[in-house]
Design an enzyme around this catalytic site. Structure first.
Site, PDB file in Angstrom:
ATOM      1  N   HIS A   1       0.865  -1.196   0.000  1.00 43.42           N
ATOM      2  CA  HIS A   1       0.000   0.000   0.000  1.00 43.42           C
ATOM      3  C   HIS A   1       0.895   1.237   0.000  1.00 43.42           C
ATOM      4  CE1 HIS A   1      -3.854   2.099   1.470  1.00 43.42           C
ATOM      5  NE2 HIS A   1      -2.967   3.051   1.217  1.00 43.42           N
TER       6      HIS A   1
ATOM      7  N   HIS B   1      -4.705  -0.479   6.002  1.00 38.07           N
ATOM      8  CA  HIS B   1      -4.339   0.293   7.210  1.00 38.07           C
ATOM      9  C   HIS B   1      -5.323   0.108   8.360  1.00 38.07           C
ATOM     10  CE1 HIS B   1      -7.106   2.909   5.090  1.00 38.07           C
ATOM     11  NE2 HIS B   1      -6.200   3.318   4.233  1.00 38.07           N
TER      12      HIS B   1
ATOM     13  N   HIS C   1       1.471   5.361  -1.678  1.00 37.72           N
ATOM     14  CA  HIS C   1       1.096   6.531  -2.483  1.00 37.72           C
ATOM     15  C   HIS C   1       2.379   7.159  -3.005  1.00 37.72           C
ATOM     16  CE1 HIS C   1      -3.095   6.682  -0.928  1.00 37.72           C
ATOM     17  NE2 HIS C   1      -2.540   6.149   0.136  1.00 37.72           N
TER      18      HIS C   1
ATOM     19  N   HIS D   1     -10.618   1.046   1.702  1.00 38.00           N
ATOM     20  CA  HIS D   1     -10.426   2.077   2.730  1.00 38.00           C
ATOM     21  C   HIS D   1     -11.680   2.020   3.597  1.00 38.00           C
ATOM     22  CE1 HIS D   1      -8.894   6.011   4.326  1.00 38.00           C
ATOM     23  NE2 HIS D   1     -10.111   5.960   4.815  1.00 38.00           N
TER      24      HIS D   1
ATOM     25  N   LYS E   1      -9.260  -0.403  -5.905  1.00 36.12           N
ATOM     26  CA  LYS E   1      -9.332   0.261  -4.601  1.00 36.12           C
ATOM     27  C   LYS E   1     -10.705   0.878  -4.402  1.00 36.12           C
ATOM     28  CE  LYS E   1      -7.844   2.055  -0.731  1.00 36.12           C
ATOM     29  NZ  LYS E   1      -6.753   2.934  -0.414  1.00 36.12           N
TER      30      LYS E   1
ATOM     31  N   ASP F   1       1.213   2.650   3.669  1.00 37.62           N
ATOM     32  CA  ASP F   1       0.358   3.817   3.450  1.00 37.62           C
ATOM     33  C   ASP F   1       1.200   5.092   3.503  1.00 37.62           C
ATOM     34  OD1 ASP F   1      -1.922   5.210   2.823  1.00 37.62           O
ATOM     35  OD2 ASP F   1      -2.684   5.281   4.871  1.00 37.62           O
TER      36      ASP F   1
END
Ligand code: DOR
Ligand code: ZN
Length: 365
Positions: A31, A192, A33, A154, A117, A265
């Site tokens: 995970h 997360h 970004h 999420h 996602k 994350d």
């Protein structure tokens, strides 16, 4: 003031002596970004130095909703890799109310993306194009179930009336449990995870569910965000919870249970976006991720289970081969920079400037 002094790790000190050096198969970040443009170029070297592969989050502006967008983004990531890096980006599709099952399947069969996602609309950064009705997504989820494509969730409620510290629990009860029931063959990653109850739900569905655990949620609790003043660089979503949850996350990570694995994350935002009236959510944990995870395993007396969490469990869940190379971590004090330049701004590094007890010694590709 460093986090170490702010906050005692709360670990139960191990009775058994722990090794000073550990070599494991190269880990993956399930995970991450990476953003785009200047930010991508600034942060990618840190992730690529730690991980062989990364599941790339699609919440760009605009979001990565088509296979053409994902393929182009993948090329930009590959072009931004430091010389000699073999980092492999694994792409994801951002689900919306209008995602079509056929497009999802085509992108998966063409090898463009490995997962989709699910952001509940408005739940977090760049989630406003997300899904307003999860039940309405049933045709897409049924197709994913059929073809074996993973769903990454999420898990936070978006009703503004729900207390921010209860949003994960609310989502798990009202959305995730029914979803797991409706789609018993769908492989779901609860991203997360931040509460003890979420971990219990994942354990109870481990035949088709798993959870990623971030380094920051293993280190901070909700009080840390207010320690000595408001600390915007510790604000992320889901927001850190009470101490009992942090301890449950540490126990889960270090348990060796195959349904838990790394997902940093790492979510960089510029200092100017973090230190303003309405601060963006996200912790840039990518530069100190493995040092932090291995410290937690050391403190919990579980270094012998670190490889499972870091390098084996995620690959198994995704049905991908385990990496062939290795990485060596050593008990040697090290420091990462407090911040990294991005254009004419910078990004503050989680635990940057702190003396970390473990360092990365070598990567053998
Ligand atoms: O804190 C967060 N930051 N949580 C998310 O879910 C998104 C992420 C981001 O993209 O900045
Ligand atoms: Zn994220």
């Amino acid at each position: 003031m460093t986090l170490d002094r702010l906050f005692d790790s709360g670990a139960t000190r191990p009775a058994k002596a722990q090794a000073d050096r550990i070599t494991i198969k190269r880990p993956d970040d399930w995970h991450v970004h990476l953003r785009d443009g200047d930010m991508l170029r600034s942060v990618l070297p840190f992730t690529a130095a730690q991980f062989a592969r990364g599941i790339i989050m699609p919440n760009l502006v605009p979001p990565v909703t088509t296979s053409a967008m994902a393929a182009a983004y993948r090329e930009r990531i590959l072009a931004a890799r430091p010389d000699g890096s073999d980092f492999t980006p694994l792409m994801t599709c951002y689900l919306t109310d209008t995602t079509s099952a056929d497009d999802i399947e085509r992108g998966y069969r063409d090898g463009i993306w490995v997962a989709a996602k699910l952001y509940p609309a408005g739940a977090t950064t760049n989630a406003h194009f997300g899904v307003t009705s999860i039940a309405g997504l049933a045709p897409v989820l049924q197709r994913m179930e059929k073809i074996g494509m993973k769903l990454l969730v999420h898990g936070e409620a978006t009703d503004p009336a729900v207390d921010i510290f209860d949003r994960e629990a609310d989502f798990m009860e009202k959305e995730l449990l029914p979803l797991l029931k409706r789609h018993p063959g769908l492989k779901v990653v609860v991203e997360h995870a931040t509460t003890a109850e979420t971990l219990d739900i994942v354990r109870a569905h481990k035949d088709h569910a798993a959870a990623t655990l971030t380094p920051h949620h293993l280190i901070i609790n909700r009080t840390s965000i207010f320690q000595g003043g408001l600390r915007p660089h510790l604000y992320c979503l889901p927001v850190a919870k009470r101490e009992r949850h942090r301890l449950a996350l540490r126990a889960a990570a270090t348990s060796g249970d195959p349904c838990f694995f790394i997902g940093t994350d790492t979510a960089p935002h510029t200092r100017s976006n973090k230190e303003r009236e309405c601060c963006s959510a996200g912790v840039f944990g990518g530069a100190t991720a493995l040092q932090t995870y291995v410290q937690v395993f050391d403190e919990e007396g579980a270094l012998d289970r670190f490889e499972a969490f870091a390098s084996l469990n995620g690959a198994r869940f995704y049905g991908l081969p385990v990496n062939t190379g290795t990485i060596t971590l050593q008990r040697r004090a090290g420091t990462m920079p407090p911040a990294v330049s991005v254009g004419d701004d910078e990004v503050v590094v989680f635990r940057g400037g702190e003396t970390l007890p473990w360092s990365i010694e070598a990567v053998q590709p």
